[in-house]
Scaffold this active site. Structure first.
Site, short mmCIF file in Angstrom:
data_model
loop_
_atom_site.label_atom_id
_atom_site.label_comp_id
_atom_site.label_asym_id
_atom_site.label_seq_id
_atom_site.Cartn_x
_atom_site.Cartn_y
_atom_site.Cartn_z
N GLU A 52 -6.47 -0.80 15.30
CA GLU A 52 -7.23 -1.41 14.59
C GLU A 52 -6.30 -2.77 14.18
O GLU A 52 -5.03 -2.43 13.99
CB GLU A 52 -7.86 -0.93 13.54
CG GLU A 52 -8.24 -1.84 12.10
CD GLU A 52 -8.46 -1.34 11.03
OE1 GLU A 52 -8.30 -1.92 9.98
OE2 GLU A 52 -8.41 -0.11 10.98
N ARG A 101 0.96 -1.27 0.05
CA ARG A 101 -0.02 0.05 -0.02
C ARG A 101 0.85 1.27 -0.06
O ARG A 101 1.88 1.29 0.73
CB ARG A 101 -0.95 -0.07 1.41
CG ARG A 101 -2.05 -1.16 1.12
CD ARG A 101 -2.94 -1.22 2.20
NE ARG A 101 -3.89 -2.10 2.45
CZ ARG A 101 -4.78 -2.64 3.21
NH1 ARG A 101 -4.48 -1.69 4.57
NH2 ARG A 101 -5.63 -3.56 3.13
N ARG A 121 0.97 -5.88 12.64
CA ARG A 121 0.06 -5.48 14.04
C ARG A 121 0.21 -6.46 15.07
O ARG A 121 0.06 -6.14 16.27
CB ARG A 121 -1.01 -5.07 13.52
CG ARG A 121 -0.92 -3.75 12.61
CD ARG A 121 -2.16 -2.77 12.56
NE ARG A 121 -1.90 -1.63 11.73
CZ ARG A 121 -2.74 -0.60 11.60
NH1 ARG A 121 -3.77 -0.53 12.32
NH2 ARG A 121 -2.29 0.50 10.82
N SER A 140 -10.51 -5.79 10.21
CA SER A 140 -11.73 -5.44 9.68
C SER A 140 -12.22 -6.55 8.92
O SER A 140 -11.72 -6.99 8.15
CB SER A 140 -11.57 -3.98 8.63
OG SER A 140 -11.42 -2.99 9.28
N ARG A 155 2.43 1.21 10.30
CA ARG A 155 1.82 1.55 9.04
C ARG A 155 2.92 1.46 8.05
O ARG A 155 3.73 2.35 8.23
CB ARG A 155 1.22 2.96 8.98
CG ARG A 155 0.28 3.20 7.95
CD ARG A 155 -0.13 4.84 7.98
NE ARG A 155 -1.02 4.86 8.92
CZ ARG A 155 -2.45 4.68 8.86
NH1 ARG A 155 -3.14 4.46 7.75
NH2 ARG A 155 -3.15 4.94 10.14
#
Length: 429
Positions: free
Chosen positions: A349, A262, A390, A352, A277
């Site tokens: 987070e 990403r 994460r 999801s 990130r």
């Protein structure tokens, strides 16, 4: 992709659903393009009928020796042929405009999704575990002495720039153990089929899972047109693209560990410290393909699969349902799992899990055949099970000790050759 027939039948309901996402109505523009497209198609069909009729009469006029009528009809056939070509081209142009517009409009939220403007209005569903009390100030993952020898940002920056990391020694072995543990659990206990898929895909695969055109700037494209996947949701979901599945084959439940890429184009200044990130990371993805009547139950089941990983690791977390203003582009409904990070003193987070309804299936033309009935679009779901990096952060921060070492979850000990901790010097012991 949205069902144009549903918009025609109830444009007010379509606009009302968009309003729940805090977006303006789009039905008027959509229906204007649709009417123009259908008008051109009807005109082309009318011209084609006139051309066919004139073509039949040409022969009769010639046989009767009526040269004037023969020439008139022959000219009419040529004119109608040119008219059909022009109208078809115009209809195709209107169709492309309509499709391009529909591709930019997000999925409609499920009726039970809470209405809200942003993440502050998400609704907590439940919590599991109690955050551990520390008799010292807990550090963020990159500042833990046990971690520092195995998490090298300087070398990664030399190789690739910012938002990359080189993992070494005990830390990279723990990272690998977490991924293997997740896969084993999903396969053996949750009934998912493990897959291994490419990380380079064609453009249509990215469109199929609504990464394009909306998120083009967040993804990487090669010079020969391939796209690097942002998650294996893209490849797993597209395995059914263009297919008509038998109802008895559903649900299809898949999982895969993959590299993900990403650009984080919209995240300048966010989470620049550590590896929270990154441009390149690993994730264990879950994807389900179901019938429409089973998708909401499947959403809850997938959420439990992700929660189970955190519970086995002993990591406190909370489960929230995203409000309409915070929900992803392709989702009808989303559950987020947020894990407790003591170094930041907050929940962050880590997964999801979304149900997309037939939104992606329409883009991919993925259908199933109910017994004795016409094919229908499948429903697709996806979720992290979990983001490995994460999860690594959470294990390190929650297991840190005052002497700089890290105690590791018991469930991982077999994956680490019986080792139970990382010493303050960065060695598995």
């Amino acid at each position: 992709m949205h069902d144009i027939r549903a918009i025609r039948e109830n444009p007010a309901a379509f606009d009302a659903a968009l309003a729940r996402r805090n977006l303006p109505g789009q039905s008027r523009e959509i229906l204007a393009l649709d009417e123009a497209r259908r008008g051109k198609i009807l005109a082309a069909e009318t011209a084609a009928a006139e051309q066919n009729r004139a073509s039949k009469e040409v022969g009769a006029a010639k046989a009767a020796g009526n040269d004037a009528e023969f020439e008139r009809l022959r000219a009419l056939v040529a004119d109608k042929k040119a008219e059909i070509s022009r109208l078809t081209e115009e209809a195709n142009a209107e169709d492309a405009k309509l499709r391009d517009l529909l591709l930019t409009i997000p999925n409609l939220p499920h009726p039970d999704v809470p209405v809200g403007a942003d993440e502050t209005e998400n609704v907590e569903l439940r919590r599991w575990g109690t955050p551990r009390g520390f008799n010292f100030a807990p550090r963020e993952h990159f500042d833990i002495p046990a971690v520092k020898p195995g998490m090298d940002f300087a070398t990664a920056a030399k190789l690739s720039g910012s938002r990359f990391v080189v993992l070494k020694g005990a830390v990279v072995r723990l990272h690998r153990a977490l991924a293997q543990f997740m896969l084993d659990t999903h396969v053996a206990e949750h009934g998912l089929t493990e897959m291994w898929t490419p990380v380079l895909v064609k453009e249509e695969a990215m469109y199929g899972t609504n990464q394009l055109p909306k998120f083009a700037e967040d993804s990487y494209q090669t010079t020969n047109g391939w796209w690097l996947i942002p998650t294996s949701e893209v490849t797993l979901t597209n395995t059914v693209a263009g297919e008509i599945l038998e109802a008895a084959s559903l649900p299809i439940r898949m999982t895969a560990l993959s590299q993900c890429f990403r650009s984080e184009a919209g995240s300048a200044g966010k989470d620049t410290s550590g590896m929270l990130r990154q441009h390149q990371f690993e994730k264990v993805e879950m994807v389900s393909i179901t019938t429409p009547d089973a998708s909401l139950a499947e959403h809850d089941r997938m959420t439990r699969c992700a929660e189970a990983i955190l519970e086995k690791l002993g990591l406190p977390y909370r489960t929230i349902v995203l409000c309409t203003g915070d929900m992803g582009f392709g989702a009808q409904k989303t559950h987020d799992l947020e894990v407790w990070l003591p170094g930041q003193n907050t929940y962050r987070e880590i997964s999801s899990v979304s149900v997309c309804g037939d939104f992606q299936a329409r883009r991919m033309n993925a259908r199933f055949r109910p017994v004795g009935e016409k094919p229908e679009f499948v429903h697709t779901l996806n979720g992290s099970g979990l983001a490995v990096g994460r999860c690594l952060i959470a294990v390190l921060e929650n297991g840190q000790q005052e002497d700089g070492s890290v105690e590791l979850p018991e469930v991982l000990h077999p994956y680490l050759g019986g080792k139970t901790r990382i010493s303050a010097a960065g060695v598995l012991e």
